[in-house]
Design an enzyme around this catalytic site. Structure first.
Site, PDB file in Angstrom:
ATOM      1  N   ARG A  67      13.492  -0.790   5.270  1.00  0.00           N
ATOM      2  CA  ARG A  67      14.811  -1.268   5.710  1.00  0.00           C
ATOM      3  C   ARG A  67      15.657  -1.747   4.541  1.00  0.00           C
ATOM      4  NH1 ARG A  67      12.234  -5.439   9.783  1.00  0.00           N
ATOM      5  NH2 ARG A  67      10.923  -5.508   7.927  1.00  0.00           N
ATOM      6  N   TYR A 109      -9.133  -2.562  13.538  1.00  0.00           N
ATOM      7  CA  TYR A 109      -9.063  -3.129  14.893  1.00  0.00           C
ATOM      8  C   TYR A 109      -8.269  -2.228  15.845  1.00  0.00           C
ATOM      9  CZ  TYR A 109      -4.723  -5.513  13.245  1.00  0.00           C
ATOM     10  OH  TYR A 109      -3.490  -5.819  12.725  1.00  0.00           O
ATOM     11  N   LYS A 150      -1.474  -0.103  16.992  1.00  0.00           N
ATOM     12  CA  LYS A 150      -2.302   0.742  16.111  1.00  0.00           C
ATOM     13  C   LYS A 150      -3.239   1.627  16.940  1.00  0.00           C
ATOM     14  CE  LYS A 150      -1.096  -0.792  11.880  1.00  0.00           C
ATOM     15  NZ  LYS A 150      -0.477   0.039  10.831  1.00  0.00           N
ATOM     16  N   LEU A 164       0.824  -1.206   0.000  1.00  0.00           N
ATOM     17  CA  LEU A 164       0.000   0.000   0.000  1.00  0.00           C
ATOM     18  C   LEU A 164       0.861   1.260   0.000  1.00  0.00           C
ATOM     19  CD1 LEU A 164      -2.777  -1.121   2.529  1.00  0.00           C
ATOM     20  CD2 LEU A 164      -2.757  -1.279   0.028  1.00  0.00           C
TER      21      LEU A 164
HETATM   22  C1  HXC Z   1       5.471 -15.953  17.048  1.00  0.00           C
HETATM   23  C2  HXC Z   1       7.131 -14.544  16.290  1.00  0.00           C
HETATM   24  C3  HXC Z   1       6.702 -14.715  14.948  1.00  0.00           C
HETATM   25  C4  HXC Z   1       5.589 -15.594  14.727  1.00  0.00           C
HETATM   26  C5  HXC Z   1       8.390 -13.372  14.940  1.00  0.00           C
HETATM   27  N1  HXC Z   1       8.173 -13.710  16.232  1.00  0.00           N
HETATM   28  N2  HXC Z   1       7.501 -13.982  14.140  1.00  0.00           N
HETATM   29  N3  HXC Z   1       6.528 -15.141  17.319  1.00  0.00           N
HETATM   30  N4  HXC Z   1       5.006 -16.176  15.806  1.00  0.00           N
HETATM   31  N5  HXC Z   1       5.112 -15.816  13.509  1.00  0.00           N
HETATM   32  C6  HXC Z   1       8.945 -13.269  17.380  1.00  0.00           C
HETATM   33  C7  HXC Z   1      10.390 -13.743  17.270  1.00  0.00           C
HETATM   34  O1  HXC Z   1      10.533 -15.060  17.719  1.00  0.00           O
HETATM   35  C8  HXC Z   1      11.113 -12.725  18.161  1.00  0.00           C
HETATM   36  O2  HXC Z   1      10.945 -13.019  19.535  1.00  0.00           O
HETATM   37  C9  HXC Z   1      10.327 -11.460  17.892  1.00  0.00           C
HETATM   38  O3  HXC Z   1       9.046 -11.850  17.428  1.00  0.00           O
HETATM   39  C10 HXC Z   1      10.997 -10.599  16.821  1.00  0.00           C
HETATM   40  O4  HXC Z   1      11.135 -11.339  15.615  1.00  0.00           O
HETATM   41  P1  HXC Z   1      12.248 -11.031  14.545  1.00  0.00           P
HETATM   42  O5  HXC Z   1      12.058 -11.963  13.407  1.00  0.00           O
HETATM   43  O6  HXC Z   1      13.595 -11.018  15.208  1.00  0.00           O
HETATM   44  O7  HXC Z   1      11.911  -9.501  14.173  1.00  0.00           O
HETATM   45  P2  HXC Z   1      12.264  -8.634  12.896  1.00  0.00           P
HETATM   46  O8  HXC Z   1      13.394  -9.253  12.111  1.00  0.00           O
HETATM   47  O9  HXC Z   1      12.411  -7.251  13.366  1.00  0.00           O
HETATM   48  O10 HXC Z   1      10.968  -8.773  11.946  1.00  0.00           O
HETATM   49  C11 HXC Z   1       9.746  -8.163  12.287  1.00  0.00           C
HETATM   50  C12 HXC Z   1       8.534  -8.998  11.844  1.00  0.00           C
HETATM   51  C13 HXC Z   1       8.594  -9.364  10.346  1.00  0.00           C
HETATM   52  C14 HXC Z   1       7.285  -8.152  12.185  1.00  0.00           C
HETATM   53  C15 HXC Z   1       8.492 -10.274  12.673  1.00  0.00           C
HETATM   54  O11 HXC Z   1       7.460 -10.118   9.983  1.00  0.00           O
HETATM   55  C16 HXC Z   1       8.682  -8.142   9.462  1.00  0.00           C
HETATM   56  O12 HXC Z   1       9.791  -7.660   9.194  1.00  0.00           O
HETATM   57  N6  HXC Z   1       7.535  -7.613   8.992  1.00  0.00           N
HETATM   58  C17 HXC Z   1       7.449  -6.364   8.176  1.00  0.00           C
HETATM   59  C18 HXC Z   1       6.311  -6.368   7.184  1.00  0.00           C
HETATM   60  C19 HXC Z   1       4.978  -6.758   7.730  1.00  0.00           C
HETATM   61  O13 HXC Z   1       4.857  -7.351   8.812  1.00  0.00           O
HETATM   62  N7  HXC Z   1       3.916  -6.450   6.939  1.00  0.00           N
HETATM   63  C20 HXC Z   1       2.553  -6.761   7.297  1.00  0.00           C
HETATM   64  C21 HXC Z   1       1.816  -5.552   7.739  1.00  0.00           C
HETATM   65  S1  HXC Z   1       0.131  -5.957   7.637  1.00  0.00           S
HETATM   66  P3  HXC Z   1      12.030 -13.907  20.398  1.00  0.00           P
HETATM   67  O14 HXC Z   1      11.486 -13.872  21.779  1.00  0.00           O
HETATM   68  O15 HXC Z   1      12.003 -15.278  19.778  1.00  0.00           O
HETATM   69  O16 HXC Z   1      13.351 -13.233  20.233  1.00  0.00           O
HETATM   70  C22 HXC Z   1      -0.758  -5.153   8.769  1.00  0.00           C
HETATM   71  C23 HXC Z   1      -2.254  -5.168   8.421  1.00  0.00           C
HETATM   72  C24 HXC Z   1      -3.153  -5.717   9.403  1.00  0.00           C
HETATM   73  O17 HXC Z   1      -0.261  -4.590   9.683  1.00  0.00           O
HETATM   74  C25 HXC Z   1      -4.615  -5.776   8.982  1.00  0.00           C
HETATM   75  C26 HXC Z   1      -4.971  -6.725   7.863  1.00  0.00           C
HETATM   76  C27 HXC Z   1      -6.409  -6.827   7.553  1.00  0.00           C
HETATM   77  P1  NAP Z   2       3.747  -4.415   3.534  1.00  0.00           P
HETATM   78  O1  NAP Z   2       3.887  -4.414   2.057  1.00  0.00           O
HETATM   79  O2  NAP Z   2       4.392  -5.528   4.310  1.00  0.00           O
HETATM   80  O3  NAP Z   2       4.239  -3.008   4.065  1.00  0.00           O
HETATM   81  C1  NAP Z   2       4.976  -2.825   5.235  1.00  0.00           C
HETATM   82  C2  NAP Z   2       6.172  -1.948   4.900  1.00  0.00           C
HETATM   83  O4  NAP Z   2       6.781  -1.528   6.109  1.00  0.00           O
HETATM   84  C3  NAP Z   2       7.237  -2.645   4.071  1.00  0.00           C
HETATM   85  O5  NAP Z   2       7.564  -1.840   2.967  1.00  0.00           O
HETATM   86  C4  NAP Z   2       8.422  -2.778   5.011  1.00  0.00           C
HETATM   87  O6  NAP Z   2       9.650  -2.635   4.290  1.00  0.00           O
HETATM   88  C5  NAP Z   2       8.187  -1.611   5.950  1.00  0.00           C
HETATM   89  N1  NAP Z   2       8.796  -1.827   7.275  1.00  0.00           N
HETATM   90  C6  NAP Z   2       8.588  -2.868   8.104  1.00  0.00           C
HETATM   91  N2  NAP Z   2       9.341  -2.722   9.200  1.00  0.00           N
HETATM   92  C7  NAP Z   2      10.010  -1.565   9.057  1.00  0.00           C
HETATM   93  C8  NAP Z   2      10.951  -0.862   9.871  1.00  0.00           C
HETATM   94  N3  NAP Z   2      11.348  -1.335  11.048  1.00  0.00           N
HETATM   95  N4  NAP Z   2      11.441   0.319   9.412  1.00  0.00           N
HETATM   96  C9  NAP Z   2      11.041   0.801   8.217  1.00  0.00           C
HETATM   97  N5  NAP Z   2      10.169   0.191   7.399  1.00  0.00           N
HETATM   98  C10 NAP Z   2       9.666  -0.985   7.819  1.00  0.00           C
HETATM   99  O7  NAP Z   2       2.199  -4.454   3.937  1.00  0.00           O
HETATM  100  P2  NAP Z   2       0.955  -3.514   3.504  1.00  0.00           P
HETATM  101  O8  NAP Z   2      -0.223  -4.393   3.455  1.00  0.00           O
HETATM  102  O9  NAP Z   2       1.296  -2.696   2.324  1.00  0.00           O
HETATM  103  O10 NAP Z   2       0.812  -2.581   4.794  1.00  0.00           O
HETATM  104  C11 NAP Z   2       0.959  -1.175   4.726  1.00  0.00           C
HETATM  105  C12 NAP Z   2       0.229  -0.517   5.877  1.00  0.00           C
HETATM  106  O11 NAP Z   2      -1.170  -0.772   5.777  1.00  0.00           O
HETATM  107  C13 NAP Z   2       0.646  -0.991   7.262  1.00  0.00           C
HETATM  108  O12 NAP Z   2       0.630   0.090   8.168  1.00  0.00           O
HETATM  109  C14 NAP Z   2      -0.447  -1.956   7.624  1.00  0.00           C
HETATM  110  O13 NAP Z   2      -0.590  -2.121   9.016  1.00  0.00           O
HETATM  111  C15 NAP Z   2      -1.636  -1.249   7.010  1.00  0.00           C
HETATM  112  N6  NAP Z   2      -2.800  -2.099   6.774  1.00  0.00           N
HETATM  113  C16 NAP Z   2      -2.776  -3.020   5.790  1.00  0.00           C
HETATM  114  C17 NAP Z   2      -3.899  -3.797   5.566  1.00  0.00           C
HETATM  115  C18 NAP Z   2      -3.961  -4.821   4.473  1.00  0.00           C
HETATM  116  O14 NAP Z   2      -4.968  -5.530   4.370  1.00  0.00           O
HETATM  117  N7  NAP Z   2      -2.940  -4.944   3.628  1.00  0.00           N
HETATM  118  C19 NAP Z   2      -5.022  -3.642   6.396  1.00  0.00           C
HETATM  119  C20 NAP Z   2      -5.000  -2.699   7.399  1.00  0.00           C
HETATM  120  C21 NAP Z   2      -3.873  -1.927   7.582  1.00  0.00           C
HETATM  121  P3  NAP Z   2      11.007  -3.371   4.765  1.00  0.00           P
HETATM  122  O15 NAP Z   2      10.654  -4.777   5.092  1.00  0.00           O
HETATM  123  O16 NAP Z   2      11.945  -3.210   3.599  1.00  0.00           O
HETATM  124  O17 NAP Z   2      11.491  -2.596   5.950  1.00  0.00           O
END
Ligand code: HXC
Ligand code: NAP
Length: 291
Positions: free
Chosen positions: A46, A154, A169, A26
């Site tokens: 990142r 949520y 959030k 997004l």
């Molecule tokens: C349980 C978990 C886990 C899992 C990680 N952890 N994944 N625990 N189940 N699936 C735990 C790890 O064991 C660790 O704890 C801690 O969380 C940190 O994990 P790391 O992998 O070291 O963290 P990091 O490398 O910083 O990665 C962050 C991340 C990763 C959030 C886990 O998924 C990420 O980089 N995400 C970025 C993009 C993203 O999430 N996009 C989605 C947004 S969608 P311990 O204790 O073991 O050290 C969104 C929309 C919602 O928000 C609404 C939709 C309708």
């Molecule tokens: P996404 O593609 O996974 O976007 C998340 C972005 O955040 C990635 O570009 C990731 O890039 C960046 N990011 C994660 N950790 C970061 C950090 N520590 N520092 C800087 N950047 C970081 O997912 P998306 O669906 O587009 O989500 C975008 C936004 O919409 C989020 O706020 C999410 O909560 C919200 N949202 C999404 C949905 C949905 O249905 N998709 C619904 C409700 C809300 P890097 O990994 O390269 O850092």
């Protein structure tokens, strides 16, 4: 995605927009719309390789894109981001706090590190960026600035299986409303968008991994019976960034096809009743008259 935008093509001309998490999903969709409307856009995240690839692909849309790697959890790096954008373009008009981290898990399986990780990215990342850019605007006495935070529905209902994200959030929503009241006097607007389901790779791989995507059809939860389209969210975001929304401050706009209300309304489950059964049900209810 359609090349058409809701606003006219020069609506963001001369604007500089910084979008965290702008390299994917997004964030990227919002960045592309900003470019189409004449803005210069800095996308952060990142992973520099992802940002550079995205920027190269987006350059076909015209305008200038600046990829800058920044982990929003690192205060110094966020300061470096702000300084780099100011050095390049001399101004920042809008900050979109879109970066997020999330995954599904029963809460009893989580340790404090898991909670901390999500809260650090989502809430503290938003705080770090907001303070870095907001303080600079206030110090420079610059007005007509805006902060747009991407939350979720949520944020106010809470949700099982994503409790750390819900907590974070909710905090971002409170920050949005707090600063709308406090920073309005500086000419800084604070608003939020609460998206429903938009099937991006980043979200779906962590929220509906593997077979879950077939097992839990999100469209069934949505009155409009479909998912969101990134361009729809990008139209809303660019409107909220643009001067056309100049009197909107402290608002959270839901874009979810009616999903959260459908879940909330006590009798909405009666959708499941076959239309042909309503005559009989009406008779039963009418039959209670006087009893
Ligand atoms: C349980 C978990 C886990 C899992 C990680 N952890 N994944 N625990 N189940 N699936 C735990 C790890 O064991 C660790 O704890 C801690 O969380 C940190 O994990 P790391 O992998 O070291 O963290 P990091 O490398 O910083 O990665 C962050 C991340 C990763 C959030 C886990 O998924 C990420 O980089 N995400 C970025 C993009 C993203 O999430 N996009 C989605 C947004 S969608 P311990 O204790 O073991 O050290 C969104 C929309 C919602 O928000 C609404 C939709 C309708
Ligand atoms: P996404 O593609 O996974 O976007 C998340 C972005 O955040 C990635 O570009 C990731 O890039 C960046 N990011 C994660 N950790 C970061 C950090 N520590 N520092 C800087 N950047 C970081 O997912 P998306 O669906 O587009 O989500 C975008 C936004 O919409 C989020 O706020 C999410 O909560 C919200 N949202 C999404 C949905 C949905 O249905 N998709 C619904 C409700 C809300 P890097 O990994 O390269 O850092």
């Amino acid at each position: 995605m359609s090349l058409k935008t809701m606003l006219r093509e020069d609506a963001l001309k001369d604007h500089v927009v910084v979008i965290t998490g702008g390299g994917t999903g997004l964030g990227r969709a919002m960045a592309e719309h900003c470019l189409r409307l004449g803005a210069r856009v800095c996308i952060t995240g990142r992973k520099l390789d992802v940002l550079e690839r995205t920027a190269a692909e987006m350059s076909a849309l015209g305008g200038e894109v600046f990829p800058f790697s920044c982990d929003v959890r690192e205060v110094e790096r966020v300061g470096a981001l702000r300084d780099a954008v100011l050095a390049k373009w001399g101004r920042v008009d809008a900050l979109v706090n879109n970066a997020a981290g999330n995954f599904i898990s029963p809460t009893e399986r989580l340790g404090s590190k898991a909670f901390q990780t999500i809260i650090d990215i989502v809430l503290m990342g938003t705080v770090n960026c907001t303070l870095a850019f907001g303080k600079q605007w206030i110090k420079a006495g610059e007005k007509d600035k805006c902060i747009l935070n991407i939350v979720t529905t949520y944020a106010w209902t809470g949700s099982g299986y994503v409790a750390p994200s819900a907590c974070a959030k909710a905090g971002v929503l409170a920050l949005t409303r707090s600063l709308a009241a406090e920073w309005g006097k500086y000419g800084i607007r604070n608003n939020a968008i609460a998206p429903g389901p938009f099937p991006t790779k980043g979200a779906w791989s962590r929220l509906l991994p593997g077979e879950l995507v077939e097992k839990f059809d999100m469209t069934k939860k949505v009155p409009l019976a479909r998912m969101g389209r990134p361009g729809e969210l990008a139209d809303l975001a660019t409107y909220l960034i643009s001067p056309y929304s100049g009197y909107i401050n402290g608002e959270v706009i839901t874009i979810d096809g009616g999903e959260w209300l459908k879940g909330a309304g006590q009798f909405n489950l009666l959708d499941q009743i076959e239309p042909g059964m309503w005559d009989a049900i009406e008779q039963l209810v009418r039959g209670t008259k006087g009893s």
